[in-house]
Write a protein that holds these residues in place. Structure first.
Motif, mmCIF file in Angstrom:
data_model
loop_
_atom_site.group_PDB
_atom_site.id
_atom_site.type_symbol
_atom_site.label_atom_id
_atom_site.label_comp_id
_atom_site.label_asym_id
_atom_site.label_seq_id
_atom_site.Cartn_x
_atom_site.Cartn_y
_atom_site.Cartn_z
ATOM 1 N N ARG A 265 89.765 48.880 22.009
ATOM 2 C CA ARG A 265 89.344 50.255 22.222
ATOM 3 C C ARG A 265 90.361 51.197 21.588
ATOM 4 N N SER A 266 89.851 52.331 21.094
ATOM 5 C CA SER A 266 90.739 53.270 20.415
ATOM 6 C C SER A 266 90.617 54.652 21.041
ATOM 7 N N GLY A 267 91.587 55.476 20.755
ATOM 8 C CA GLY A 267 91.596 56.842 21.234
ATOM 9 C C GLY A 267 92.587 57.656 20.438
ATOM 10 N N SER A 268 92.645 58.944 20.697
ATOM 11 C CA SER A 268 93.553 59.815 19.952
ATOM 12 C C SER A 268 93.895 61.036 20.794
ATOM 13 N N PHE A 269 94.886 61.778 20.320
ATOM 14 C CA PHE A 269 95.313 62.993 21.014
ATOM 15 C C PHE A 269 95.516 64.101 19.999
ATOM 16 N N LEU A 270 95.503 65.330 20.502
ATOM 17 C CA LEU A 270 95.790 66.521 19.700
ATOM 18 C C LEU A 270 96.535 67.514 20.570
ATOM 19 N N VAL A 271 97.613 68.063 20.045
ATOM 20 C CA VAL A 271 98.362 69.129 20.711
ATOM 21 C C VAL A 271 98.652 70.199 19.659
ATOM 22 N N SER A 272 98.305 71.439 19.950
ATOM 23 C CA SER A 272 98.500 72.521 18.994
ATOM 24 C C SER A 272 99.017 73.746 19.727
ATOM 25 N N GLY A 273 100.073 74.341 19.195
ATOM 26 C CA GLY A 273 100.659 75.512 19.828
ATOM 27 C C GLY A 273 100.956 76.625 18.824
ATOM 28 N N ARG A 274 100.942 77.857 19.310
ATOM 29 C CA ARG A 274 101.233 79.030 18.484
ATOM 30 C C ARG A 274 101.893 80.089 19.356
ATOM 31 N N ARG A 275 102.899 80.762 18.796
ATOM 32 C CA ARG A 275 103.568 81.839 19.544
ATOM 33 C C ARG A 275 104.075 82.912 18.591
ATOM 34 N N THR A 276 104.008 84.155 19.057
ATOM 35 C CA THR A 276 104.603 85.254 18.306
ATOM 36 C C THR A 276 106.084 85.349 18.636
ATOM 37 N N TYR A 277 106.826 86.044 17.755
ATOM 38 C CA TYR A 277 108.222 86.336 18.051
ATOM 39 C C TYR A 277 108.492 87.821 17.869
ATOM 40 N N LEU A 278 107.469 88.648 18.150
ATOM 41 C CA LEU A 278 107.664 90.094 18.094
ATOM 42 C C LEU A 278 108.713 90.553 19.097
ATOM 43 N N ASP A 279 108.717 89.936 20.283
ATOM 44 C CA ASP A 279 109.683 90.333 21.305
ATOM 45 C C ASP A 279 111.112 89.974 20.897
ATOM 46 N N VAL A 280 111.278 88.830 20.245
ATOM 47 C CA VAL A 280 112.616 88.399 19.822
ATOM 48 C C VAL A 280 113.160 89.320 18.733
ATOM 49 N N VAL A 281 112.294 89.697 17.774
ATOM 50 C CA VAL A 281 112.715 90.555 16.670
ATOM 51 C C VAL A 281 112.998 91.978 17.144
ATOM 52 N N ALA A 282 112.141 92.482 18.055
ATOM 53 C CA ALA A 282 112.254 93.884 18.459
ATOM 54 C C ALA A 282 113.331 94.132 19.509
ATOM 55 N N ALA A 283 113.700 93.115 20.285
ATOM 56 C CA ALA A 283 114.629 93.316 21.401
ATOM 57 C C ALA A 283 115.959 93.944 20.969
ATOM 58 N N PRO A 284 116.646 93.450 19.914
ATOM 59 C CA PRO A 284 117.925 94.087 19.535
ATOM 60 C C PRO A 284 117.768 95.543 19.097
ATOM 61 N N LEU A 285 116.657 95.855 18.424
ATOM 62 C CA LEU A 285 116.434 97.232 17.983
ATOM 63 C C LEU A 285 116.237 98.159 19.171
ATOM 64 N N ILE A 286 115.473 97.692 20.168
ATOM 65 C CA ILE A 286 115.221 98.530 21.352
ATOM 66 C C ILE A 286 116.512 98.764 22.124
ATOM 67 N N ARG A 287 117.314 97.714 22.290
ATOM 68 C CA ARG A 287 118.575 97.879 23.026
ATOM 69 C C ARG A 287 119.529 98.816 22.285
ATOM 70 N N ALA A 288 119.539 98.724 20.955
ATOM 71 C CA ALA A 288 120.447 99.578 20.185
ATOM 72 C C ALA A 288 120.050 101.039 20.274
ATOM 73 N N GLN A 289 118.767 101.337 20.288
ATOM 74 C CA GLN A 289 118.309 102.723 20.320
ATOM 75 C C GLN A 289 118.394 103.333 21.704
ATOM 76 N N THR A 290 118.512 102.529 22.735
ATOM 77 C CA THR A 290 118.533 103.052 24.110
ATOM 78 C C THR A 290 119.856 102.760 24.814
ATOM 79 N N ASP A 291 120.879 102.394 24.042
ATOM 80 C CA ASP A 291 122.205 102.096 24.606
ATOM 81 C C ASP A 291 122.128 101.007 25.667
ATOM 82 N N GLY A 292 121.228 100.091 25.469
ATOM 83 C CA GLY A 292 121.123 98.965 26.388
ATOM 84 C C GLY A 292 120.423 99.263 27.691
#
Length: 817
Positions: free
Chosen positions: A274-301
């Motif tokens: 008998r045979s079988g198979s699997f599939l796993v697929s993922g996707r994520r944005t990194y807008l929060d990672v890129v924007a976080a330093p800019l937001i902290r810099a403009q608002t003095d943390g």
């Protein structure tokens, strides 16, 4: 009503007679059945819609959703069978057919990837040779070649390029099919309903193309197996997973990255195991990672803010026996926005997401009878949490908001596919869905003044349907698909039982030219309340009640289908007319929050905020497509009219809804310049949206307990801004949607560079959205502008147009191994 039920009986009796005729032999001549599964070479992925036929004849069948086919023929010493599918090398086999045999077939992908971009038919790859009309299949590999916004390949945005399908706002994935709204589209992923298919407030869809095997859109002539919506069915199937070896693909783009892994469940499988198979697929944005330093810099943390979304698809399948297969698949996705301001004491969070799960069991009762049992789960939730403290962090000065809404389904579905002979292919089935609605649950508290806590109880309903349909070829000229669906809805004292007849027919004028017609009656027992029109997650799903009847539509369509066999072109021309009843819309000035005086003894119901009406949509659609060769693509044109009428809107007069468009054009081309370079381009044009521009405006404010003053920050801003709470604006002096926005048009362009290396293949892609920088209108606003200096200042009031997307370049790196 009399005509409708006469039509119902006229449809049911021939279908019943056809079934009775098909299950008993016409003669005493012996017959034999050849059946099996068709899979892809190298991955053993089941192929949907493969053509299995006798060469030179119209006798044949197609594989179902699980790659299974069955063909019953007169018994003979040998028979020549052909197997063909778009994008794969066709094969022919000579098989002995003195008795029933099982033949599994492997198809190799074509050496040149010149798949059909879009096709409405799969029988012998001819659009003219099937009774089904108003149906579009889109190969996922073609979707990946079309230029896309910010490089994010999106199934729903490609569907917007099809005739009969209107887009929503600039850049959004909203779909409006033949005059219907977003709630009238049944979107199903592996049999599970996806209620909100949007990421980033509608700019992207939740479907990751790397995890998909097939995409099919039906916009009319609905087969009886589909029900529950008025305008369209978008049927998506996930890949099963590679059964031969570990395989992966992924990509890194401007705003997100993705990775897909698939492979066999066990290595070194021996023959017969008998045979079988699997599939796993993922996707994520990194807008929060890129924007976080800019937001902290403009608002003095002092401020932390961000947004992200993610998707996760997973699937496992296994062959229990030669006749039994099981599939377990699921999708999980979420969007989250958060903002925390330490200076003002504001903490805001907003999130929404879907979760689906499907467990399916295939069983072969015989070579002619295939069954599938599905257990399905679907859950959509939207949540807001907001807290605002005083500037001195005084615990007694606290405003708190909690809001929740959603819909959850448990479903049981059973289908049978029966193949009595080459002239008949029958399907039967039943499905029942237990819906739980949370239309609104809100908690408002203010320690400094009177607060209140209002919760709307969950609403449980039961929706069911039973169907039968027959695809019948009575002779060389006629192709028929007739069926009947009986739908049932129950919720406390509300009980509906409604028949839904369906009929599609094609008459072959010539071997490559057919005249087609269809009729479908549809019922929809759930509604979407939207006061934005752009598919925000704040839109609410609500059920039919004793005060709001189910929506209903009737659609007739007719057209021509022509295949140009030598050039690989096909042409479809369709005209349609659709009526809709009991569609709902918000009353003027209504809010979905159901807020009112918390001390009132009268319970507020969402039905108090809506009005029911009617709709009409009619038009013509044109689709010319090139199916083969180094250059492929399509040209689509839609001419359409849509009108709505509500007793409590626009003085009871008819009006054009926002997304009524007179003309809609799409031109798409893909050119394989070489094995290493692929060029693609798309140009779209659409008549401007219908908008209401007031000649006068009256603005009044009211103050509810729990909200003090006119604060525009923190939780109060969430309530007054996102929910249109507090300010009540009334427009005077104009009818609804009599102003037309400027026409919309743009061009997208993309180029892909492919290179195969020893252990993997990589692709660099560069694309340009809105290549010639067209300033398309996103919204209009009436503003007053002061000119000059005192004391000679003058104020001018005018209508201002705002655009959001100029030319947008993007690039991505994609890989396979």
């Amino acid at each position: 009503m009399t005509f409708r039920y006469l039509f119902l009986w006229a449809l049911v009796l021939p279908v019943s007679a056809a079934f009775a005729q098909s299950v008993r032999p016409r003669t005493n001549a012996p017959v034999a059945t050849v059946s099996g599964y068709v899979r892809e070479a190298g991955s053993q992925e089941a192929l949907i819609g493969v053509n299995v036929y006798l060469p030179g004849t119209s006798t044949g069948t197609t594989t179902n959703t699980y790659g299974f086919y069955s063909l019953t023929l007169p018994a003979q010493d040998s028979v020549r069978l052909a197997y063909s599918f778009v994008g794969y090398e066709a094969v022919e086999y000579t098989l002995p057919l003195r008795r029933d045999i099982q033949r599994n077939v492997i198809l190799d992908p074509g050496k040149t990837l010149s798949e059909v971009t879009v096709t409405s038919s799969r029988t012998q790859e001819k659009v003219s040779d099937t009774p089904q009309m108003s149906q579009i299949d889109i190969p996922v590999q073609q979707i990946k070649k079309i230029p896309a916004f910010l490089g994010e390949k999106d199934v729903l945005k490609v569907l917007q390029l099809m005739p009969g399908v209107q887009k929503g706002s600039e850049g959004s994935t909203g779909i409006y099919v033949r005059g219907g709204g977003p709630d009238q589209n049944l979107i199903i992923l592996d049999d599970a309903v996806v209620y909100n298919a949007n990421h980033l407030f509608g700019f992207f869809s939740v479907f990751n193309g790397d995890a998909l095997k097939s995409v099919e859109l039906t916009k009319g002539g609905f087969p009886a197996r589909f029900g529950g919506r008025l305008s369209s069915v978008i049927d998506l199937n996930m890949k099963d997973g590679n059964r031969e070896k570990l395989h992966g693909e992924g990509g890194i783009g401007l705003i997100s990255s993705r990775l897909t892994l698939e492979g066999p469940l066990a290595k070194n499988k021996k023959p017969g195991e008998r045979s079988g198979s699997f599939l796993v697929s993922g996707r994520r944005t990194y807008l929060d990672v890129v924007a976080a330093p800019l937001i902290r810099a403009q608002t003095d943390g002092q401020t932390q803010a961000g947004y992200y979304f993610y998707d996760l698809n997973a699937k496992v399948n296994y062959d229990l026996t030669d006749k039994d297969k099981v599939y377990l698949s699921g999708y999980f996705g979420r969007d989250r926005f958060y903002a925390k301001d330490n200076d003002s004491g504001t903490d805001v969070g907003l999130g929404w997401g879907n979760a689906t799960g499907t467990l399916r069991w295939n069983h072969l009762f015989s070579q002619r009878l295939f069954s599938n049992l599905s257990l399905i789960y679907s859950d959509y939730k939207f949540q807001i949490a907001s807290d605002e403290r005083g500037r001195n962090n005084n615990a007694t000065d606290l405003f708190s908001l909690r809001y929740n809404s959603g819909i959850r389904d448990f479903s049981l579905k059973y289908d049978l596919d029966f193949y009595p002979n080459p002239q008949h292919s029958l399907r039967f089935g039943v499905q029942t869905i237990q819906h739980r609605f949370t239309p609104s649950a809100i908690v408002l508290k203010n320690a400094g003044s009177v607060g209140f806590d209002r919760r709307i109880n969950n609403i449980d309903v039961l929706e069911s349907g039973i169907y039968a349909e027959d695809t019948w070829r009575p002779n060389e000229r006629w192709r028929l698909n007739g069926g009947l669906r009986l739908s049932h809805f129950i919720q406390k004292e509300v009980n509906y039982i409604r028949p839904e007849p369906r009929l599609s027919a094609a008459y072959m004028l010539k071997p490559d030219l057919s005249l087609k017609g269809s009729y479908a009656l549809m019922n929809q027992y759930i509604h979407l309340l939207s006061n934005t029109g752009i598919g925000l997650p704040t839109d609410l799903w609500v059920p039919t009640t004793d005060r709001v009847a189910p929506q209903q539509s009737e659609q007739v369509a007719a057209g021509l289908a022509k295949d140009f066999n030598q050039s690989g072109l096909s042409l479809t021309v369709e005209g349609y007319y659709k009526t809709m009843k009991n569609i709902i819309n918000y009353r003027e000035g209504a809010s979905f929050l159901l807020l009112g005086d918390p001390t009132s003894a009268q319970q507020v119901r969402w039905e108090d905020n809506v009005t029911s009406g009617r709709g009409w949509s009619y038009g013509a659609e044109f689709l010319l497509q090139k199916k083969t060769g180094r250059f492929s693509g399509w040209a689509g044109y839609t001419l359409s009219w849509t009108q709505w009428q509500f007793p409590l809107l626009n003085g009871g007069q008819k009006f054009y809804p926002r997304y009524d468009r007179r003309h809609d054009i799409s031109l798409v081309g893909i050119y394989e310049l070489s094995k290493r370079i692929t060029l693609s381009a798309a140009w779209v044009y659409g008549t401007g949206n219908a908008l209401t521009v007031p000649q006068a405006e009256y603005r009044a404010y009211r103050h509810e307990p729990g909200i003090r003053g006119s604060s525009t920050t923190g939780a109060a801003a969430i309530v007054s801004g996102l929910f249109d709470y507090g300010a009540r604006v009334s427009d005077y002096g104009t009818q609804k949607n009599t102003f037309r926005a400027e026409a919309y048009h743009r061009m997208d362009f993309g180029i892909q560079f492919h290179k195969k290396k020893r252990h993997h293949e990589r692709t660099w892609e560069f694309s340009f959205y809105n290549l010639y920088n067209r300033r398309n209108p996103f919204f209009y606003q009436i503003e007053s502008v002061t000119e000059g200096q005192a004391p000679n200042q003058t104020t001018r009031t005018g209508l201002f147009r705002y655009s959001v997307f100029p030319i947008v370049p993007a690039f991505s790196y994609n890989f396979k191994f």
